[in-house]
Write an enzyme that holds these catalytic residues in place. Structure first.
Site, mmCIF file in Angstrom:
data_model
loop_
_atom_site.group_PDB
_atom_site.id
_atom_site.type_symbol
_atom_site.label_atom_id
_atom_site.label_comp_id
_atom_site.label_asym_id
_atom_site.label_seq_id
_atom_site.Cartn_x
_atom_site.Cartn_y
_atom_site.Cartn_z
ATOM 1 N N THR A 145 0.821 -1.209 0.000
ATOM 2 C CA THR A 145 0.000 0.000 0.000
ATOM 3 C C THR A 145 0.859 1.264 0.000
ATOM 4 O OG1 THR A 145 -1.541 -1.262 1.348
ATOM 5 C CG2 THR A 145 -1.919 1.106 1.209
ATOM 6 N N GLU A 146 0.541 2.175 -0.921
ATOM 7 C CA GLU A 146 1.259 3.455 -1.054
ATOM 8 C C GLU A 146 2.754 3.260 -1.281
ATOM 9 O OE1 GLU A 146 -0.472 6.003 -1.538
ATOM 10 O OE2 GLU A 146 -2.378 5.223 -0.790
ATOM 11 N N LEU A 147 3.127 2.117 -1.802
ATOM 12 C CA LEU A 147 4.532 1.775 -2.018
ATOM 13 C C LEU A 147 5.326 1.813 -0.699
ATOM 14 C CD1 LEU A 147 4.900 1.013 -4.926
ATOM 15 C CD2 LEU A 147 6.365 2.991 -5.268
ATOM 16 N N MET A 148 4.614 1.531 0.368
ATOM 17 C CA MET A 148 5.230 1.482 1.690
ATOM 18 C C MET A 148 6.271 0.361 1.712
ATOM 19 S SD MET A 148 3.294 0.509 5.199
ATOM 20 C CE MET A 148 1.742 0.835 4.484
ATOM 21 N N TRP A 299 5.425 6.360 -1.463
ATOM 22 C CA TRP A 299 5.494 7.237 -2.641
ATOM 23 C C TRP A 299 4.689 8.515 -2.450
ATOM 24 C CZ3 TRP A 299 2.683 4.352 -7.318
ATOM 25 C CH2 TRP A 299 1.328 4.201 -7.027
#
Lengths: 406, 406
Positions: A145-148, A299
């Site tokens: 998620t969210e490029l976490m 990101w």
């Protein structure tokens, strides 16, 4: 020889209905079906349908030389199934071409990694099954998620059998290095790290229609020229962005669809360039070194961190409250409650509570159903209260914690 | 060029009953900061002083400088004026009713207008309009009419006094520029007085900087004792009159107390509805959780703001609502009705439609229960306050002066 890896992230949350303290104990439905349908219809029409059509044509006309990959969250797949099955079909047609790869992620677009590793893994498996069921393929690459991302996430995902993982090419970590190579996460054995080239990605995703930007107007030729410049000092150009860039963040009127139709051709004009899917990139290129992402990055925003989800006390309190129910929810063995609890983990609920820049008019108004972050918090906490009530009512049925839940 | 402004006011702190006096003080002080020379006219001798400007009293021209125990309250409706006149006929030296007072002010201003030199006339609300019109007639100088409240705010949309309306309308027609304290007020001026929108400018009010008094964090002793035993405090502060919505406050309080008996509701202020409100509380059986303090000033006012866990402004029609900014200044979370001017300028606040008592109670309960919500509101309130200052408002007023004088 830059291989262009275009990856589009597809997601729509289950938004919550207005839920007052006076609904607690009375109203069992938490989701705003009407709004969700409205938003979904709009984005299907403006973005998913026309974009998928363009992508399919590109693949056919280039004889499969153009390639693209998607991650599609479990919760948006559910909404497609319920409200827009034609979108599922159009994604299936794309996958059937063989030029499309589906990337794995958490089913619920959640922040689960931060609060429960167990739940994190369960949601990856749920998503894996869902993708396999709909598209008949087995994802090999993971994005969170969210490029976490951090070293430990890479390790967990590696242990689950993934070949590659995606992350933001964060300047402070890359230092002198380029995002245009494949790397190895610190502490990992085989899994490869693909980094987003945020300059080129954001030129499309955020700046495409910005008339104050020196690059405006962005033609396919100009963009292909920038990609070709990577020749000699890079092996891959990872263009990672939200799917909704095409037709929603950048409206049709901006010329984004024309850009998408031509850009791949201009990139392929240079015989040194090609397109690859993420797992192809991971297999084609050796790791050029180890990267140490000790702390979590994402990101999002200029900070590339999670402050938009966990930055203020309301967000922290809401998340804490939600994950404190994990044991009781799982133990309840009540599929409905488990599903609700997971839908409450959708990261958008916490994003709506973000107070960063709120007094400046906020840049994040996109489909936000709340007047302000405080209303988002109040609504969420009322729902949690009702869920707790229902958990206590249904407690005692089962004592052991089941292993996996679908 | 130094601008000389003849400003007609009606009240001035500490002899004020509402926001008008506070606004006049904040604005005139900031105007002086821009080099504006001010002659500030008040109807009667009051024991007020301001070293940054010249204050003159209309009655002092003719009479000896004795302080008069005036009945004049800036926000009086005619009914409440006549009631106080009956109770204390000696104090009303100049006339039987408010109109005679207003006329008297106009007549007595004659000598001041004749004596003083000025470039612009600036009048605050209807009570000063006859004086301002005389000044304009005698000198042909440009007139700025500053509207803090219209007759429709004071009496509700249906009960406007035709004579007051008549004066307001005359003033608005004659004014070169009308300053409205909010868009909310601007819209009323357009709708009810038929004024050309091009003539109306919105200049929002602000709150006085309280940074000097922040060192002292003491609160009212009695309230402190209540807090010590775990009671939470919700504050209503303002005149107890129809357009402030005190009845909605009491009804919402009842809903809150049904769920959380550990809440004390303080009503600070006085007004024509005071008895009605006390009776209503008794009828609803919540008198034991109510404290009626009467009108508070200065130190006590500060202490009660600080003591509150939540400040509620449930106004039915609030042209601005400086008290909400004051509460935020004292680091108290606020809940304001959307039918207020202040809700246009604050973002880190809870908002509600005044008639929606369920939602009002929902939000009250949330703030009282979730510390994270109260703290996030407090921590972010400063972002709003930084942008709202009398300096910014005065700058806008100076620009209007310059535009009219050239």
């Amino acid at each position: 020889m830059p291989s262009v890896c275009l990856y589009l992230h597809t997601h729509q949350p289950w938004r919550l209905r207005k839920y007052s303290v006076f609904d607690i104990g009375k109203e069992k439905h938490y989701f705003d079906d009407e709004q969700n349908l409205k938003y979904l219809n709009r984005i299907v029409r403006k973005s998913y349908i026309p974009t998928n059509e363009i992508l399919l044509n590109l693949i056919k006309e280039t004889n499969g030389r153009f390639k693209v990959s998607f991650s599609i969250t479990g919760v948006v797949l559910e909404q497609f199934e319920k409200y827009a099955p034609e979108v599922i079909e159009s994604f299936q047609r794309l996958v059937d071409t063989g030029s499309v790869e589906i990337v794995s992620e958490t089913y619920y677009h959640s922040l689960a990694y931060l609060f429960s590793e167990e739940e994190f893994k369960r949601q990856i498996e749920l998503h894996y099954k869902k993708v396999k069921g709909i598209f008949g393929c087995k994802p090999k690459v993971f994005r969170n998620t969210e490029l976490m991302y951090n070293n430990n996430i890479a390790k967990i995902v590696e242990s689950m059998g993934y070949e590659a993982i995606m992350a933001e090419g964060v300047d402070r970590i890359l230092d002198w290095r380029s995002p245009n190579f494949v790397y190895r996460p610190k502490g990992a054995k085989r899994i490869k790290l693909l980094l987003k080239n945020y300059r080129l990605s954001d030129d499309i995703a955020f700046r495409f229609s910005n008339r104050d930007w020196s690059g405006w107007p962005l033609s396919a030729e100009k963009f292909a020229g920038w990609v070709s410049e990577v020749n000699g000092n890079g092996e891959c150009v990872n263009l990672f962005m939200d799917y909704e860039t095409f037709g929603e963040h950048q409206w049709q009127e901006t010329g984004i669809f024309e850009f998408l139709k031509i850009m791949p051709w201009r990139i392929l004009d240079n015989p040194d360039n090609n397109f690859m899917t993420p797992s192809e990139v991971a297999r084609a290129y050796e790791s050029r070194g180890e990267l140490d992402y000790e702390r979590i990055t994402s990101w999002a925003d200029t900070e590339r961190d999670l402050s938009a989800w966990t930055g203020n006390k309301m967000q922290q309190a809401a998340i804490h409250e939600l994950y404190s129910l994990e044991k009781a929810v799982i133990a309840s063995c009540n599929q409905e409650l488990i599903s609700i609890w997971r839908k409450l983990q959708i990261s958008d609920h916490f994003y709506y509570m973000c107070t960063k820049w709120f007094s400046d008019g906020d840049v994040h108004k996109y489909f936000n159903p709340y007047e302000n972050p405080y209303d988002a918090f109040i609504n969420f906490m009322n729902i949690i209260k009702d869920l707790k009530l229902r958990l206590n009512l249904s407690a005692g049925k089962l004592e052991s914690v089941p292993e996996l839940n679908v | 060029m130094k601008i000389k402004a003849l400003i007609f006011g009606w009240e001035f702190p500490p002899y004020n009953v509402g926001g008008l006096g506070v606004a006049c003080k904040g604005l005139t002080y900031a105007l002086c900061g821009f080099g504006v020379e001010i002659i500030f006219v008040l109807p009667k001798k009051m024991d007020v002083s301001a070293d940054y400007m010249k204050i003159v009293f209309a009655d002092a021209v003719m009479m000896k400088c004795t302080a008069i125990n005036s009945l004049l309250l800036a926000y009086d409706t005619l009914n409440s004026y006549e009631e106080s006149y009956r109770n204390n006929p000696l104090a009303a030296k100049y006339g039987r009713n408010l109109f005679e007072e207003v006329d008297f002010y106009g007549q007595k201003a004659y000598h001041i207008i004749k004596r003083e030199k000025f470039d612009i006339i600036h009048a605050h609300d209807w009570l000063t309009i006859p004086a301002a019109l005389l000044a304009k007639k005698m000198t042909a100088k440009p007139l700025v009419l500053h509207i803090h409240a219209t007759e429709f705010d004071r009496s509700g949309d249906n009960g406007a006094n035709p004579d007051v309306y008549e004066i307001e309308k005359r003033g608005m027609d004659a004014a070169d520029v009308i300053i409205a304290v909010s868009n909310f007020t601007k819209n009323k001026i357009i709708k009810y007085y038929g004024i050309d929108p091009a003539k109306i400018r919105v200049v929002h009010n602000a709150a006085e900087d309280v940074s000097q008094s922040l060192g002292d964090t003491s609160i009212l002793e009695d309230v402190y004792r209540l807090k010590a035993i775990g009671k939470k405090i919700v504050l209503y502060l303002g005149r107890i009159t129809l357009h402030k919505g005190p009845d909605y406050f009491i009804r919402a309080a009842k809903l809150v107390l049904d769920r959380d008996p550990d809440v004390i509701f303080i009503v600070a202020g006085s007004g024509d509805m005071e008895h009605k409100i006390i009776e209503l509380a008794a009828e609803l059986g919540i008198s034991g959780n109510m404290i009626f303090t009467g009108f508070l000033r200065e130190e006590k006012l500060v202490k009660v703001y600080r003591a509150a866990d939540l400040y509620v402004m449930p106004s039915v029609s609030e042209p601005f609502g400086i008290t909400a900014l004051e509460a935020m200044n004292y680091n108290t979370p606020v809940l304001v009705s959307r039918q207020s001017g202040v809700s246009e300028v604050i973002t880190h606040a809870l908002k509600v439609d005044f008639w929606d008592i369920q939602e009002m109670a929902n939000k009250m309960l949330a703030v009282l229960e979730h510390r994270a919500l109260a703290e996030t509101l407090k921590e972010n309130g400063w972002h709003d306050l930084e942008k709202i200052s009398w300096k910014n408002s005065a700058q806008a007023v100076v620009n209007i002066y310059k535009e009219l004088i050239k």
